[in-house]
Design an enzyme around this catalytic site. Structure first.
Site, short mmCIF file in Angstrom:
data_model
loop_
_atom_site.label_atom_id
_atom_site.label_comp_id
_atom_site.label_asym_id
_atom_site.label_seq_id
_atom_site.Cartn_x
_atom_site.Cartn_y
_atom_site.Cartn_z
N ASP A 45 0.81 -1.21 0.00
CA ASP A 45 0.00 0.00 0.00
C ASP A 45 0.85 1.27 0.00
O ASP A 45 0.41 2.34 0.41
CB ASP A 45 -0.99 -0.01 1.18
CG ASP A 45 -0.29 -0.16 2.52
OD1 ASP A 45 0.94 -0.36 2.53
OD2 ASP A 45 -0.98 -0.08 3.55
N HIS A 252 22.47 2.86 -19.23
CA HIS A 252 21.43 3.23 -18.26
C HIS A 252 21.61 2.44 -16.97
O HIS A 252 20.66 1.86 -16.44
CB HIS A 252 20.03 3.04 -18.85
CG HIS A 252 19.69 4.05 -19.90
ND1 HIS A 252 18.65 3.90 -20.77
CD2 HIS A 252 20.27 5.24 -20.21
CE1 HIS A 252 18.60 4.97 -21.58
NE2 HIS A 252 19.58 5.78 -21.25
N ASP A 269 25.33 10.71 -14.14
CA ASP A 269 24.35 11.29 -15.06
C ASP A 269 23.13 11.58 -14.20
O ASP A 269 22.39 10.66 -13.84
CB ASP A 269 24.05 10.28 -16.18
CG ASP A 269 23.07 10.82 -17.21
OD1 ASP A 269 22.36 11.80 -16.91
OD2 ASP A 269 23.01 10.24 -18.32
N ASP A 280 19.68 17.76 -17.29
CA ASP A 280 20.25 16.44 -17.59
C ASP A 280 21.75 16.63 -17.82
O ASP A 280 22.16 17.04 -18.90
CB ASP A 280 19.55 15.90 -18.85
CG ASP A 280 20.00 14.48 -19.21
OD1 ASP A 280 20.79 13.90 -18.46
OD2 ASP A 280 19.54 13.99 -20.26
N HIS A 359 25.20 5.31 -28.64
CA HIS A 359 24.00 6.15 -28.50
C HIS A 359 24.12 7.41 -29.33
O HIS A 359 25.17 7.72 -29.87
CB HIS A 359 23.75 6.49 -27.02
CG HIS A 359 24.88 7.19 -26.33
ND1 HIS A 359 25.14 8.53 -26.50
CD2 HIS A 359 25.83 6.73 -25.48
CE1 HIS A 359 26.18 8.87 -25.75
NE2 HIS A 359 26.63 7.80 -25.14
N HIS A 363 19.18 14.78 -27.34
CA HIS A 363 17.72 14.62 -27.30
C HIS A 363 17.15 15.94 -26.84
O HIS A 363 17.85 16.76 -26.24
CB HIS A 363 17.30 13.46 -26.40
CG HIS A 363 17.82 13.52 -25.00
ND1 HIS A 363 17.26 14.30 -24.02
CD2 HIS A 363 18.89 12.90 -24.40
CE1 HIS A 363 17.94 14.15 -22.88
NE2 HIS A 363 18.95 13.32 -23.08
N HIS A 370 13.63 13.21 -21.73
CA HIS A 370 13.68 13.00 -23.18
C HIS A 370 12.43 13.68 -23.70
O HIS A 370 11.38 13.05 -23.85
CB HIS A 370 13.69 11.51 -23.54
CG HIS A 370 14.92 10.81 -23.02
ND1 HIS A 370 14.96 9.48 -22.72
CD2 HIS A 370 16.16 11.28 -22.74
CE1 HIS A 370 16.17 9.16 -22.27
NE2 HIS A 370 16.91 10.23 -22.27
N GLU A 396 25.77 15.18 -25.63
CA GLU A 396 26.34 14.18 -24.73
C GLU A 396 27.07 13.03 -25.42
O GLU A 396 26.64 11.89 -25.34
CB GLU A 396 25.25 13.61 -23.82
CG GLU A 396 23.97 13.20 -24.56
CD GLU A 396 22.95 12.54 -23.62
OE1 GLU A 396 23.37 11.68 -22.83
OE2 GLU A 396 21.76 12.88 -23.70
N TYR A 400 33.06 4.35 -24.54
CA TYR A 400 32.93 3.30 -23.52
C TYR A 400 33.78 2.10 -23.91
O TYR A 400 33.55 1.49 -24.95
CB TYR A 400 31.46 2.89 -23.39
CG TYR A 400 30.54 4.08 -23.26
CD1 TYR A 400 30.25 4.63 -22.00
CD2 TYR A 400 30.01 4.69 -24.40
CE1 TYR A 400 29.43 5.75 -21.90
CE2 TYR A 400 29.19 5.81 -24.30
CZ TYR A 400 28.91 6.33 -23.05
OH TYR A 400 28.09 7.44 -22.95
N ARG A 418 31.31 9.97 -20.47
CA ARG A 418 30.30 10.73 -21.20
C ARG A 418 30.29 12.13 -20.59
O ARG A 418 30.46 12.27 -19.37
CB ARG A 418 28.92 10.07 -21.07
CG ARG A 418 27.79 10.88 -21.74
CD ARG A 418 26.49 10.08 -21.93
NE ARG A 418 25.81 9.75 -20.70
CZ ARG A 418 25.78 8.55 -20.15
NH1 ARG A 418 26.42 7.53 -20.72
NH2 ARG A 418 25.15 8.32 -19.01
N GLU A 420 27.94 15.63 -20.67
CA GLU A 420 26.63 16.09 -21.14
C GLU A 420 26.26 17.45 -20.60
O GLU A 420 26.33 17.69 -19.39
CB GLU A 420 25.54 15.08 -20.71
CG GLU A 420 24.13 15.52 -21.03
CD GLU A 420 23.09 14.46 -20.70
OE1 GLU A 420 23.31 13.70 -19.74
OE2 GLU A 420 22.07 14.40 -21.41
MN LIG Z 1 20.66 12.87 -21.59
#
Ligand SMILES: [Mn+2]
Length: 452
Positions: A45, A252, A269, A280, A359, A363, A370, A396, A400, A418, A420
Site C-alpha cells: 500500500d 542506463h 548522469d 540532464d 547512443h 535529445h 527526453h 552528450e 565506452y 560521457r 553532457e
Molecule cells: Mn541525456
C-alpha cells in the site's frame, strides 16, 4: 491550498487557447481529452511519489492525480472543463484527512482558469456529452491503456445512443501539435530550465567534493540529490546514474550499489526537476581526484568532441549536425589512441565508432528529460528537423571501453566517459544552460579536492 503553479493561470489559459487554435487548423469542431495519470503502487500500500503527465502539466501546471482535461471548440466557441477528485473531509480511509488536501470541484475552475469543473467519478456522463457535440475527438492512444478502453467504450455508447449513427467521425492524436508547441521554450521557461541546470550542477560539484574511496555509489547519489532538494528541486528528473569504473559502460546503469575505488573514474548522469522542468547533466571524475594518463586521454577526446558538437548548435541547422560534429572528433580520437587501427576517415565511413559510442549525441529537453517532439520530419523521415530558437537539447557524446573488450588496448579497458550539457538554441547561436558545472580536466581536479 498551495498549488505552487510555476506560471500564472493566464499563461496556462493561453497555452490551452494556443493548442485549440493549432488543433482547429484541420478540424472545425472537436473535443480533446488529456489525462493526468494516477498514483502507482510501489509495493503493497505504498505509492511512488506522484508526478503528472507532462502534457497535462504543460496545460495546467497542476499535479493532481486522477484529473482529466476536456477542451472543446465548436466553430469559434471554446469551452474548457476539468474533472477532479471531489473534496472529502470525512474520517474514512482515502479522505483528505488521510491523504492530503485536494483542489476539489468548487475551487478548480478559478484556481486553474477553466470554464467549469466536475467530479471525476461522473466522467462518463460528462465526456459522452462532450463527445456527442463534435465530430472529431482528440485522444493520444498508447499511454494509459485503461483510459484507451474507457474512451472506446464511451464512443461506442454515444453511437449506440444515437441508434448506431456515427457522431464521433474522426479520432485524432493531439500530441504532434502539442509537442511542437512544447519544443519551443518561452523566456519564462528558459529561466526555469537555467535554474534547473544550475541546481543540478551544484549536485555534481558536491559529489566531486565529497566522494571518497569505500563509499557506495548510492551514497554519492545522496550527495548529488541533497543539493537538488536544497536548491528547490523536489525530485530528480530521472533516476540518478552513479556508475564507477566499468559500470559506466552500461548506458542506463541503475543499480548504484558498487563500492568506489581509487584509480577508477566515476560517471554521474543526474539532473534536477525544477518547477516541472528537467535538467540532464553528465560528468566524470576520478575517485582519487587525479586522472591517470590514459583516463585523461580518453576524457579529453570526449571533451573535444562535445565542444565541437556544442559549437555546431545554431538555428536553421539539422538536428543531427552536432552529432556529426561530435562523431568526427571521436573517430580521430579512436584512431590516434590506436583503439581502432584505421584512419579517422575509414572509421567514420564504416561506422566503426558505433562499437564505442552506441547512443546518439542529443535529445530534446524540457518537462520530460527526453522531451517530446520528433527528430525526423513526419512527412519525410529521411529529412531531419531543424533547430529553432527556443529549442533545448542535450549534447552528450561518450566513449565506452568495457573491461572485457579484447579489441581495446589494456590501458583503456574499463573506462567509460560521457560529458553532457544542456544547450539552448538562441536567435544566433547557443547558450549552455549547464555551464556552471566544471568540465575541463583542470577544473574537475580542482573541484575534487580538498574533500569536504
Ligand atoms: Mn541525456
Amino acid at each position: 491550498m498551495n498549488l505552487n503553479l510555476p506560471f500564472s493561470v493566464k499563461t496556462y489559459r493561453q497555452r490551452r487557447d494556443r493548442l485549440m487554435k493549432e488543433l482547429s487548423k484541420n478540424e472545425q469542431s472537436f473535443t480533446a481529452f488529456f489525462w493526468s495519470g494516477s498514483e502507482i503502487v510501489r509495493n503493497y500500500d505504498s505509492h511512488f511519489p506522484f508526478r503528472a503527465n507532462s502534457d497535462f502539466l504543460y496545460l495546467t501546471g497542476c499535479s493532481e492525480p486522477d484529473t482529466l482535461i476536456l477542451l472543446q471548440k465548436i466553430g469559434n466557441k471554446t469551452r474548457t472543463s476539468i474533472g477532479v477528485r471531489p473534496r472529502d473531509l470525512s474520517h474514512e480511509r482515502g479522505s483528505e484527512i488521510w491523504e492530503g488536501e485536494r483542489l476539489g470541484v468548487e475551487r478548480a475552475p478559478k484556481a486553474l482558469g477553466f470554464d467549469e469543473a466536475f467530479d471525476i467519478h461522473k466522467v462518463q456522463t460528462i465526456a459522452e456529452k462532450y463527445m456527442s457535440q463534435a465530430p472529431t475527438l482528440f485522444w493520444g492512444f498508447g499511454e494509459y491503456p485503461e483510459w484507451d478502453q474507457k474512451i472506446v467504450a464511451m464512443i461506442s455508447k454515444v453511437h449506440h445512443n444515437n441508434r448506431g449513427i456515427a457522431i464521433v467521425k474522426n479520432i485524432r492524436d493531439p500530441r504532434p501539435a502539442l509537442h511542437e508547441i512544447r519544443k519551443v521554450k518561452t523566456s519564462e521557461e528558459v529561466a526555469i530550465m537555467r535554474r534547473s541546470a544550475e541546481v543540478a550542477a551544484r549536485g555534481h560539484i558536491r559529489a566531486m567534493r565529497t566522494t571518497k574511496a569505500g563509499q557506495f555509489e548510492y551514497q554519492i547519489a545522496a550527495e548529488v540529490e541533497r543539493e537538488f532538494k536544497k536548491g528547490g528541486s523536489e525530485f530528480p528528473a530521472y533516476g540518478s546514474i552513479v556508475a564507477t569504473g566499468n559500470n559506466a559502460c552500461t548506458l542506463h546503469y541503475r543499480a548504484n550499489n558498487t563500492k568506489v575505488k581509487d584509480g577508477e573514474i566515476i560517471l554521474i548522469d543526474a539532473g534536477a526537476e525544477y518547477q516541472g522542468y528537467a535538467s540532464d547533466i553528465t560528468r566524470c571524475y576520478p575517485i582519487s581526484g587525479k586522472f591517470s594518463p590514459p583516463q585523461k586521454e580518453v576524457y579529453n577526446w570526449v571533451l573535444k568532441s562535445q565542444i565541437a558538437a556544442i559549437k555546431a548548435v545554431k538555428p536553421g541547422v539539422d538536428f543531427f549536425k552536432p552529432h556529426i560534429a561530435a562523431v568526427k572528433v571521436l573517430c580521430e580520437g579512436l584512431s590516434k589512441m590506436k583503439i581502432i587501427k584505421q584512419s579517422p576517415k575509414v572509421i567514420l565511413k564504416k561506422g566503426l565508432w558505433k562499437n564505442f559510442m552506441p547512443h546518439g549525441t542529443s535529445h530534446w529537453l524540457g518537462l520530460d528529460v527526453h522531451d517530446r517532439g520528433v527528430y525526423k520530419r513526419v512527412e519525410n523521415p529521411s529529412e531531419s528537423v531543424k533547430l529553432m530558437p527556443g529549442n533545448v537539447l542535450t549534447i552528450e557524446p561518450g566513449l565506452y571501453f568495457r573491461k572485457d573488450d579484447k579489441r581495446v588496448p589494456a590501458a583503456y579497458r574499463g573506462i567509460g566517459i560521457r560529458i553532457e550539457d544542456d544547450v539552448l538554441v538562441t536567435k544566433k547561436s547557443y547558450d549552455v544552460l549547464s555551464e556552471s558545472c566544471p568540465k575541463t580536466v583542470e577544473d574537475i581536479e580542482a573541484a575534487c579536492g580538498p574533500k569536504l
